[in-house]
Design a protein around this motif. Sequence first.
Motif, PDB file in Angstrom:
ATOM      1  N   ALA A  62       0.842  -1.195   0.000  1.00 29.77           N
ATOM      2  CA  ALA A  62       0.000   0.000   0.000  1.00 29.77           C
ATOM      3  C   ALA A  62       0.883   1.254   0.000  1.00 29.77           C
ATOM      4  O   ALA A  62       2.068   1.179   0.295  1.00 29.77           O
ATOM      5  N   ALA A  63       0.301   2.331  -0.344  1.00 31.92           N
ATOM      6  CA  ALA A  63       1.041   3.596  -0.291  1.00 31.92           C
ATOM      7  C   ALA A  63       0.084   4.660   0.257  1.00 31.92           C
ATOM      8  O   ALA A  63      -1.083   4.687  -0.091  1.00 31.92           O
ATOM      9  N   PRO A  64       0.543   5.517   1.143  1.00 34.54           N
ATOM     10  CA  PRO A  64       1.889   5.522   1.723  1.00 34.54           C
ATOM     11  C   PRO A  64       2.055   4.409   2.756  1.00 34.54           C
ATOM     12  O   PRO A  64       1.087   3.983   3.368  1.00 34.54           O
ATOM     13  N   VAL A  77       3.200   0.633   8.797  1.00 36.17           N
ATOM     14  CA  VAL A  77       1.986   1.409   9.036  1.00 36.17           C
ATOM     15  C   VAL A  77       1.551   1.957   7.684  1.00 36.17           C
ATOM     16  O   VAL A  77       2.326   2.615   6.996  1.00 36.17           O
ATOM     17  N   VAL A  78       0.352   1.598   7.287  1.00 32.64           N
ATOM     18  CA  VAL A  78      -0.119   2.110   6.006  1.00 32.64           C
ATOM     19  C   VAL A  78      -1.086   3.254   6.249  1.00 32.64           C
ATOM     20  O   VAL A  78      -1.734   3.325   7.297  1.00 32.64           O
ATOM     21  N   GLY A  79      -1.167   4.146   5.275  1.00 28.72           N
ATOM     22  CA  GLY A  79      -2.073   5.277   5.388  1.00 28.72           C
ATOM     23  C   GLY A  79      -1.312   6.596   5.456  1.00 28.72           C
ATOM     24  O   GLY A  79      -0.080   6.601   5.464  1.00 28.72           O
ATOM     25  N   ASP A  80      -2.085   7.664   5.485  1.00 26.60           N
ATOM     26  CA  ASP A  80      -1.441   8.983   5.484  1.00 26.60           C
ATOM     27  C   ASP A  80      -1.028   9.418   6.890  1.00 26.60           C
ATOM     28  O   ASP A  80      -0.694  10.576   7.108  1.00 26.60           O
ATOM     29  N   LEU A  81      -1.052   8.464   7.833  1.00 26.93           N
ATOM     30  CA  LEU A  81      -0.591   8.683   9.207  1.00 26.93           C
ATOM     31  C   LEU A  81      -1.387   9.785   9.917  1.00 26.93           C
ATOM     32  O   LEU A  81      -0.862  10.513  10.756  1.00 26.93           O
ATOM     33  N   SER A  82      -2.657   9.859   9.555  1.00 31.13           N
ATOM     34  CA  SER A  82      -3.487  10.915  10.135  1.00 31.13           C
ATOM     35  C   SER A  82      -4.011  10.506  11.511  1.00 31.13           C
ATOM     36  O   SER A  82      -4.663  11.298  12.183  1.00 31.13           O
TER      37      SER A  82
ATOM     38  N   GLU B 113      -0.096  -1.863  10.594  1.00 30.86           N
ATOM     39  CA  GLU B 113      -0.982  -0.964  11.312  1.00 30.86           C
ATOM     40  C   GLU B 113      -1.570  -0.014  10.276  1.00 30.86           C
ATOM     41  O   GLU B 113      -0.908   0.334   9.300  1.00 30.86           O
ATOM     42  N   SER B 115      -3.308   3.638   9.458  1.00 28.33           N
ATOM     43  CA  SER B 115      -3.494   4.973  10.016  1.00 28.33           C
ATOM     44  C   SER B 115      -3.801   5.934   8.877  1.00 28.33           C
ATOM     45  O   SER B 115      -2.915   6.376   8.172  1.00 28.33           O
ATOM     46  N   GLY B 116      -5.066   6.134   8.690  1.00 26.33           N
ATOM     47  CA  GLY B 116      -5.457   7.092   7.655  1.00 26.33           C
ATOM     48  C   GLY B 116      -5.623   6.467   6.289  1.00 26.33           C
ATOM     49  O   GLY B 116      -5.709   5.248   6.147  1.00 26.33           O
ATOM     50  N   GLU B 117      -5.685   7.328   5.299  1.00 27.23           N
ATOM     51  CA  GLU B 117      -6.000   6.888   3.946  1.00 27.23           C
ATOM     52  C   GLU B 117      -4.785   6.267   3.259  1.00 27.23           C
ATOM     53  O   GLU B 117      -3.662   6.686   3.479  1.00 27.23           O
ATOM     54  N   TYR B 118      -5.077   5.280   2.428  1.00 17.96           N
ATOM     55  CA  TYR B 118      -3.996   4.693   1.634  1.00 17.96           C
ATOM     56  C   TYR B 118      -4.601   4.074   0.373  1.00 17.96           C
ATOM     57  O   TYR B 118      -5.828   3.972   0.240  1.00 17.96           O
ATOM     58  N   ASP B 119      -3.750   3.682  -0.520  1.00 14.00           N
ATOM     59  CA  ASP B 119      -4.196   2.894  -1.678  1.00 14.00           C
ATOM     60  C   ASP B 119      -3.172   1.787  -1.912  1.00 14.00           C
ATOM     61  O   ASP B 119      -2.226   1.643  -1.143  1.00 14.00           O
TER      62      ASP B 119
END
Lengths: 104, 567
Positions: A62-64, A77-82, B113, B115-119
Amino acid sequence: MTADGASPYQLRLFVAGNTIRSRRAIENLRALCAEHLPGQVSLEVVDIHQQPVLAERHQIVAAPTLVKVRPLPTRHVVGDLSQPERVLCALDLPTASPAQDQDA
Amino acid sequence: MPPDVIAADTAPATLLKAPTGIDGFDNITLGGLPAGRPSLVCGAAGCGKTLFAMTFLVNGANRYGEPGVFMSFEERAEDLAANVASLGYDLDGLVADGKLAIDHVHVERSEIEESGEYDLEGLFVRLGFAADSIGAKRVVLDTIETLFSGFTDPMLLRAELRRLFGWIKERGLTAVITGERGEGQLTRQGLEEYVSDCVVLLDNRVADQITTRRLRVVKYRGSAHGTNEYPFLIDGDGISVLPVTSSGLNRPASSEVVSSGVPGLDAMLRSGGLYRGSSILLSGVAGTGKTTIASHFADAACRRGERCLFFVFEESAQEICRNAESVGLDLPGWVKAGLLRFEAARPSLYGLEMHLARMHRDLDRFQPDVVVMDPISAFRGPDTEVHATLLRMMDLLKSRGITGLFTSLRNDGALQEGGDQGLSSLMDAWIRLQDLEADGERNRTLYLIKARGMSHSNQVREYRITDAGVELIEPYVGPEGVLTGSARLSQAAREQAAMTRRHQEAQRRRRELARKRDALERRMQEMRAALEAEEDEANLLLTQDDVHEAVLADDRTAVASLRGAAE
């Protein structure tokens, strides 16, 4: 921990291109590091579009994706770390309480 | 092998297809998977999805010059290589040659983990990178649904998968996406909604403790395809799918005649043997010598220099050889010469499909001219299935012009007691062997129930199994039907006695006649002698009379002269 000269925390953030989401992730991570791990983090930002071979090597799906390279164990840790508490959990840091946040 | 060549040119020109190189599969899909599109291969665990996908890639790289990317979500590259090494696939070699790229995507929920949006751009980047690095035309995603266990947001995953499949299409990659069979739908996550061009379902069913793998093309957009469930086989040579029957009943018919190996039997057929490429049923109860006659058949083929494949289901090859030796046939010699090969397997060892597949493979390898199956009655299973299997076996042989001899334990040609799914109608020739029990003994007889396309004897012939092989005995028809065994012998003896009697009588008559003739001739001689005697008597008297007359005449002359002198 800091004796060997290297930062105790080595983090690598994989982003896909210069998108809003990528920028947001970088900003969120910088803020979090500055707040909880000032001076202890060596951060590397990788654009997987530029370096796709690293995406494969580090099992990026996944990105980010934020990869905690050190200390072990490796965590993703995936996601925009929000959601900082999730990130802290992955970094094995005590989850920041609202009080601590205010103190800092 | 030859059948998979025909398929390609029957495919509609509009839809390009990427051949999988899997025996039979390219036939039923008329050319392979849709080129430049994703196809879904789904099935329960252990169905062979991964192997199917890997075969698709390896064949693409080796045979069709299309490099491929294997993106594995479950097994590591080393494990994959080890798993398919037994099939002779050298993944490491292909990777080294730049024909194959393997990327193991490791997704572990506990290590991730959110945390927030992803693709899933990482996946795209990796796939794109791997594809670009080798110029891939083919892609396998095995099993992409694993992502659903690694990430929490199914909505996002679905959207990303939709995007991924769109991306694959855009890039013109022929993709195989595998999916685990789900409850009530083809895959757990309903991938069939996204991959809608071609869906192949693999299935692994156990019936009567025998497993049969089956494959079905559920849908194939824009192309005709075989709709049946086709059995398929995974063995040391990879996957082979078996089309149920050959496309139709249009095969060449040979009018060449081959010997059955039993001279007397050949003589019962007008053309002196059986047609090449025909199917012959040899039915009979236990102990009638089916295998012995079959051995003769095999021996005759080898004598002609032909190759013979002998499928045995109830005995071992060694037993057949030993038994054949007792009737003077040297089968081991033919085996050594490479003209004869035995394939022995218990019928219960595999499912029917497996037997068929094995046979298919053996035929491909050995390329026989003649095939013996001994006995087909050994196959167990639902009548319809056994029937269908045998039909396909026969089809298989016929399509290759192979002469087939099938033995069956049943006298009536039915597969099972009471079953009416006889095979007889499928057979070109049917030789029936039977026991005749009479006068405290058992004798073997055979007759031809049918022989398509040639006139044949209607006689029931007795035969004996001697040291020199199967021997037909001249038919003996007595007043109460055909006589066999000692009845035939005693009737023959009786007739011999009667003949001797008749002979003696005739001689006696002849002697009597001679005697009569002698007697009559003797009497005739006597009478002739009497006649002669009488004739002699009469002659004598007549002579005497003449003499007397003469004397009288002389006397008279003398008297006259005397008188004249006197006068």
